[in-house]
Structure formats: C-alpha cells, structure tokens
Design a protein around this motif. Structure first.
Motif, short mmCIF file in Angstrom:
data_model
loop_
_atom_site.label_atom_id
_atom_site.label_comp_id
_atom_site.label_asym_id
_atom_site.label_seq_id
_atom_site.Cartn_x
_atom_site.Cartn_y
_atom_site.Cartn_z
N ASP A 358 13.88 27.87 -1.61
CA ASP A 358 15.22 27.42 -2.39
C ASP A 358 14.82 26.25 -3.26
O ASP A 358 15.78 25.63 -3.80
CB ASP A 358 16.18 27.27 -1.48
N GLY A 359 13.50 25.92 -3.33
CA GLY A 359 13.25 24.79 -4.28
C GLY A 359 13.73 23.44 -3.65
O GLY A 359 13.79 22.49 -4.37
N ARG A 360 13.66 23.20 -2.43
CA ARG A 360 14.10 21.97 -1.76
C ARG A 360 12.80 21.48 -0.92
O ARG A 360 11.89 22.15 -0.66
CB ARG A 360 15.09 22.13 -0.64
N GLU A 361 12.55 20.29 -1.03
CA GLU A 361 11.41 19.58 -0.10
C GLU A 361 11.60 20.05 1.18
O GLU A 361 12.67 19.83 1.86
CB GLU A 361 11.38 17.99 -0.61
N ALA A 362 10.31 20.39 1.67
CA ALA A 362 10.50 20.67 3.09
C ALA A 362 8.93 20.31 3.78
O ALA A 362 8.17 19.81 2.99
CB ALA A 362 10.43 22.33 3.15
N ASP A 363 8.80 20.61 5.04
CA ASP A 363 7.55 20.38 5.74
C ASP A 363 6.59 21.49 5.51
O ASP A 363 5.65 21.38 6.03
CB ASP A 363 7.95 19.98 7.08
N GLU A 364 7.16 22.60 5.10
CA GLU A 364 6.14 23.79 4.66
C GLU A 364 6.77 24.41 3.52
O GLU A 364 8.11 24.43 3.27
CB GLU A 364 6.50 24.81 5.92
N GLY A 365 6.05 24.98 2.65
CA GLY A 365 6.15 25.41 1.42
C GLY A 365 5.34 25.58 0.36
O GLY A 365 4.07 25.32 0.41
N GLU A 366 5.56 25.80 -0.84
CA GLU A 366 4.18 25.82 -1.69
C GLU A 366 4.04 24.59 -2.35
O GLU A 366 4.75 23.75 -2.71
CB GLU A 366 4.90 26.64 -3.26
N LEU A 367 2.75 24.59 -2.46
CA LEU A 367 2.31 22.88 -2.67
C LEU A 367 2.19 23.00 -4.30
O LEU A 367 1.66 23.88 -5.09
CB LEU A 367 0.80 22.59 -2.32
N CYS A 368 2.80 21.95 -4.77
CA CYS A 368 3.07 21.84 -6.41
C CYS A 368 2.41 20.47 -6.55
O CYS A 368 2.71 19.36 -5.97
CB CYS A 368 4.48 21.90 -6.94
N VAL A 369 1.51 20.13 -7.46
CA VAL A 369 0.93 19.05 -7.70
C VAL A 369 1.01 18.66 -9.45
O VAL A 369 1.17 19.33 -10.22
CB VAL A 369 -0.51 19.21 -7.58
N ARG A 370 0.85 17.28 -9.42
CA ARG A 370 0.70 16.97 -10.90
C ARG A 370 -0.26 15.33 -10.89
O ARG A 370 -0.32 14.92 -9.60
CB ARG A 370 2.31 16.45 -11.52
N GLY A 371 -0.45 15.00 -11.84
CA GLY A 371 -1.23 13.65 -11.83
C GLY A 371 -2.37 13.69 -13.02
O GLY A 371 -2.44 14.80 -13.43
N PRO A 372 -3.14 12.80 -13.08
CA PRO A 372 -4.18 12.61 -14.12
C PRO A 372 -5.20 13.79 -14.06
O PRO A 372 -5.85 14.12 -15.28
CB PRO A 372 -4.97 11.24 -14.08
#
Length: 534
Positions: A358-372
C-alpha cells in the motif's frame, strides 16, 4: 545530482585517477598477477597509456563508449584502464556469450571502438562495414615497449579527463521483456563506493585481492578499482582455479576474497574445500546471492582468521549499498528469516526504505534506495517507467511514469523483499519470484530456505513451471545425499503447507551455474522441464 564527500572520507576521483594515483605513488609494487605474469603499477600504467594512444591513432580521436570483449588476460585489464584513461565508458562483452547477444549490446550501446581478445577477434566481422566499430586486437601476452611511450603520449593522448559526471561503465542486466537493460554508471556514482570500501576492508600495499567476477558482472569493478585504488595486487584465477578456491587462495596467499556463495558450495560438492588452510585471508566478502548460515559456518572453518561480510546491492546502485559483518558465535547470526544472514545496514550517505503493497513504510516490504551511488536511469529512458518512486517519509507514494524529470530525490525500486529484524535488514527473496500456486502466493525463496534445512541438502533451487493443463507447479533441484522422494515429501509436509511442497524433487550432482557462479535458473528450467528431468 551531486555527491558531498563524507567527513574523513577519501576524495572523489575518476576510475583512472584511483588507479593512477596509486601507480605514481607505488610504481614498483605489484599491481596485477595473471598466471605466471606479474606487472608492477608502473608497467601496467605504461601498457594502458600505449593502448590508449593506439586507440586514438586508429580511431582518429577519443571515443565515448568502447566495447571490451576480453577476459582474464593482461590485455583485458590494460584495455580497461586504457578506455578509462581516455574518459570513455567501458561496455564489457563476454567472449563466451552468444555472438548475436554481444553484437546487440554493442549496437544498443552505440560503441564506436572495440578491444577484442583472441576469442573474439571475428566478433564484429559479420556487421556491414558502415556499422562496424574501430577494432583493435589485444594479445594475451600484451606488452608495452617503453621506447614508444613518450612519443605516443606526446603525439596522441589528450589530458586525462577529470569530469566525475562522465560514464565510467555501461552494463546490461536481464530485463523482464527479454531484452537486456543498459545501466550506465558514472564516476560520481562509483567513487563514493570506493571511498567507503577501501578503508572498510583495509585495502593497501600488501593486500592481495581475488578477481573472481566476469567483467560483465558489476562486482568486477570492486575487484579492479578497490584493489588499485588502495595500492594492492589484483590476483586473477583461471576458470579451473574457481573449482578449487582453497588451493588458489593458499598458493597465491590472498588476503581478500570476494565471490558468490555458489563458488564455495560447488567446491564443497567436488571435495576441494579442505578446512583450516586459508590462514592468510583477512576479509571474505560474499554477495549477489543469499548467504546462508550453513555457508558462513563452513567458511569459518575454511578461513579461521577472516572477517566474513555479506554484501548487498543491485547493479543500479554501483555494486553494493549495504553490508553486514558476521560476528560472534552462531547464536548471534542464526535464526533470521530464511536461514540466511542479514544484509545489514545501508552505507553512509545511502538511504533505504521498506514500503509495503500500500506504499506505507513497514518492517517488511520492497527495499527502495537513493543516494549518491544510485544511477540516473536506464540507457533507454522508457525502462525507467515504474522503476522509481517519488516519496518523502509519511507522505504519498507516486510511481514514476516517465513524464517529468527523474531527480536525485526519486527512490529506485530494487524489487527485493526485505524484512527488518533485530535492527538489521534481511533479504527475503525477489518480489518477482512470488508465484501463485492454487490461488496461494508463494515465495520460492521461502521454500528453498525450508528444503535447505534438510540434513542431506547442500544446495537447492526452486522454480515454478507450467503444467500441461495450464496450471503452475513448484519443482525443486537439490545437491547433496540422495533422499527417498517419498520420505523427502513427507518431511516437507511437516515443515510447510501442502501448496508450498514442490511437486517434484530432483537430485543433481550440482546445480547449473552461469559464468558468474550464480545458479542458472534458465538452465535449471530446461533440466527440470519434464518429469524425468531431461
């Protein structure tokens, strides 16, 4: 997108600058060992410069992208450095891959120059001349004549580029459409990775690092440039050496080892993994596949003085963005989901968030990343659609639809299902490995974890195959001691629900591996495509 150097970190540099600064500082130190050939930093730099001058002379100027169709030879490594010296992007091609696939990749990348080893000399001959890149052949025993160096440089070579925004390399990964996706990595993505990892693994003069990964696999860039950036020696095994890694490690007195776990499991199956002999190893890094508790326990006996690290990251974030050092006794790293050890925590400067369906932060889910370290998007911008998210903590999620700019604030969707346990990230399988069996959602990684717990099993892979009546069934292949199928089935029924029990369990002498040592699931599907496993 910019990268601010972290406090106390090494300064950002291009790939070539990482190498050259070590070469100027440590000219007489060994930089490369291939078989019986050893090159110092000064010799390898000289060879790279002469090759760079050859490219410019034959092509008529510095190119933008260069195909490198060579492997595990002095010419391949010198060629890689020559391309970097010119500020061009390396497009690695595997000489053992089908020729048409290599040609498709080269054409999609728009390469204008190709460096080819002896196994790929005729690769581009099939193309019409007007579509053919400038081709230079590399000899396995490539050597530079010192007398030619100064004249070549004065006549031909432009100054070494310092622009971190240039492409460093362009890799192609498997795509869901069946066409490989181009992943351009720029120097500003890769340099932060080295800034973190060279000191993290104490790489310096006297360090001797393995070069296990093929050049078409992203981890090759760690092998080459973490070694050369720190002033160590790159030690290259042959394909045969990988079947007896302990012999190679001990004979070459390696201090650092980096591979997929499958290399070790295959050596164990072949009986070429004696215990306690790898006493020179200080750091052992594993990645690209799940690292199991059994694997760590075994490697501790193989290399008793080595730190063991589980490294995680997709190609799109410059090799790795998280790692976990396995410490303490087994009770400290046993008991995590799936029988694997954690992938740990994110690198400094990198962000990760777990989002549920549902697009909510959770303790389990798809890992999405950002940064340099996150790349700027695929070679074909159409492939960015759906692969990035707009999201700020607590706010709504928007899926990138290909319209508007793709910015540094967008999150890359890894496609990995991750769970947070005991403050650490644990990899729980690919989202695209989720299948429906009789209406039930099943993660094949979860089934593999259960099968792996059987005392007779050394390695396992579970895949989903279509049946004649249009349904989907799970089938499994395992390596290890033969188990009566009925008894194995009964044991599994005590462990997992019936819909998760594989319809067939086939014992193989070893699971098929691709050229990077990972389980080849396409080959496995061909093997298990009939009930007889033929």
């Amino acid at each position: 997108m910019t990268h601010d150097t972290l406090p106390g970190a090494l300064p950002s540099r291009t790939m070539y600058q990482w190498f050259e600064q070590s070469a100027l500082r440590l000219p007489d130190q060994p930089a490369l060992e291939v078989g019986d050939t050893v090159l110092t930093y000064a010799e390898l730099r000289r060879l790279a410069l002469v090759l760079a001058a050859r490219i410019v002379r034959k092509h008529g100027g510095p190119p933008e992208r260069v195909a490198l169709a060579a492997a595990r030879s002095v010419g391949a490594y010198a060629g890689y450095l020559a391309i970097q010296r010119l500020g061009a992007a390396v497009v690695p091609l595997n000489p053992d891959h089908p020729a048409q696939r290599n040609l498709d990749i080269a054409q999609r990348a728009g390469v204008t120059v190709a460096l080819v080893g002896d196994r790929a000399t005729g690769l581009f001959g099939a193309l019409p001349e007007r579509h053919r890149p400038t081709v230079l052949e590399l000899a396995d025993d490539e050597r530079a004549d010192p007398a030619l160096l100064e004249a070549a440089l004065q006549e031909t070579l432009p100054p070494a580029p310092e622009d971190l925004d240039r492409e460093a390399y362009l890799l192609f990964t498997s795509g869901s459409t069946g066409q490989p996706k181009g992943v351009p990595i720029r120097h500003r993505h890769f340099s932060p990775y080295l800034e973190h990892n060279i000191p993290r693994y104490a790489i310096g003069p006297g360090s001797r690092l393995s070069q296990v990964f093929g050049l078409t696999f992203d981890a090759h860039a760690f092998d080459l440039f973490a070694t050369w950036g720190g002033g160590g020696t790159l030690v290259v095994p042959s394909a045969a050496d990988l079947y007896a890694p302990v012999d190679f490690i001990t004979a070459r007195k390696l201090t650092h080892w980096f591979s997929v776990p499958s290399v070790i499991r295959e050596a164990q199956r072949l009986g070429t993994l004696p215990l306690g002999r790898c006493t020179t190893l200080r750091y052992s890094m594993f990645g690209a596949e799940s690292v199991t508790v059994q694997h760590v326990a075994l490697w501790r006996e193989v290399a008793p003085h080595s730190e063991i690290h589980n490294m995680y990251g997709p190609t799109e974030v410059a090799i790795c963005c998280a790692d976990h050092q396995v410490e303490g006794d087994r009770s400290a790293w046993d008991g995590f989901t799936g029988g694997t050890v954690p992938i740990g925590t994110m690198y400094p400067g990198m962000e990760g968030v777990l989002l549920d369906e549902d697009g909510r932060e959770a303790d389990e889910g798809e890992l999405c990343v950002r940064g340099p370290q996150r790349f700027d998007g695929y070679l074909d911008p159409r492939e960015n659609t759906g692969r990035f998210l707009g999201y700020e903590h607590g706010g709504p999620v928007t899926v990138y639809d290909g319209t508007g700019p793709l910015t540094a604030r967008h999150w890359y969707r890894t496609g990995d299902r991750v769970r947070r346990e005991k403050g650490l990230m644990v990899h729980c399988g690919r989202l695209d490995q989720q299948v429906k069996i009789r209406g039930h959602r099943v993660e094949t990684g979860e089934v593999e974890a259960v099968v792996r717990r059987h005392p007779a099993v050394a390695d396992v892979a579970v895949i989903a195959l279509p049946t004649a009546d249009g349904e989907t069934e799970l089938v499994a292949a395992y390596a290890g001691r033969e188990v009566d199928p009925a008894r194995f089935d009964a044991w599994l029924r005590d462990q997992i629900p019936l819909h998760m029990v594989p319809a067939r369990l086939t014992r193989l002498e070893g699971l098929p591996l691709n050229d990077n040592g990972k389980t080849d699931r396409n080959a496995l599907a061909r093997i298990l495509g009939t009930p007889e496993g033929s």
